[in-house]
Design a protein around this motif. Sequence first.
Motif, PDB file in Angstrom:
ATOM      1  N   UNK A   1       0.845  -1.193   0.000  1.00 13.05           N
ATOM      2  CA  UNK A   1       0.000   0.000   0.000  1.00 13.05           C
ATOM      3  C   UNK A   1       0.878   1.240   0.000  1.00 13.05           C
ATOM      4  N   UNK A   2       0.353   2.315  -0.562  1.00 12.33           N
ATOM      5  CA  UNK A   2       1.075   3.588  -0.600  1.00 12.33           C
ATOM      6  C   UNK A   2       0.290   4.635   0.176  1.00 12.33           C
ATOM      7  N   UNK A   3       0.917   5.767   0.396  1.00 12.57           N
ATOM      8  CA  UNK A   3       0.248   6.866   1.083  1.00 12.57           C
ATOM      9  C   UNK A   3      -0.995   7.310   0.319  1.00 12.57           C
ATOM     10  N   UNK A   4      -0.966   7.217  -0.992  1.00 12.26           N
ATOM     11  CA  UNK A   4      -2.119   7.614  -1.814  1.00 12.26           C
ATOM     12  C   UNK A   4      -3.351   6.756  -1.523  1.00 12.26           C
ATOM     13  N   UNK A   5      -3.146   5.519  -1.095  1.00 11.81           N
ATOM     14  CA  UNK A   5      -4.257   4.634  -0.776  1.00 11.81           C
ATOM     15  C   UNK A   5      -5.065   5.149   0.414  1.00 11.81           C
ATOM     16  N   UNK A   6      -4.477   6.030   1.217  1.00  8.96           N
ATOM     17  CA  UNK A   6      -5.133   6.523   2.418  1.00  8.96           C
ATOM     18  C   UNK A   6      -5.491   8.008   2.333  1.00  8.96           C
ATOM     19  N   UNK A   7      -5.395   8.572   1.140  1.00 10.52           N
ATOM     20  CA  UNK A   7      -5.677   9.997   0.963  1.00 10.52           C
ATOM     21  C   UNK A   7      -7.094  10.364   1.398  1.00 10.52           C
TER      22      UNK A   7
END
Length: 107
Positions: free
Chosen positions: A49-55
Amino acid sequence: MSIFRSFVLLGFFLLVSNQSYAQAISKDYQKNCAREQVAEHQGIKGKALTEEDFTAYCGCQANFISKTASNRQVNELVMNPKAKPEWLKVIELKAMKACFTDPKMTT
């Protein structure tokens, strides 16, 4: 009339400064939130998972905190965005419940 005008101007400046604090908490808080979420969810769903997944989630949570926290609490977070005081943990739990039930949130 002069006193009334002074109160109106003071109220306007307080409103504007509170909005800028809310924007600051939102920006810094979202970055920290996304980093924490990536670390906590490492290895889940069988993909990285990346930070973008939690935007969306972190944006929702930051918005909830900005609206719920007092001016003093917002100022505390602006001064130290990585702080995790007890009052923030309580608001974060409420935000998590609100954000997970928000129809705009998708997984």
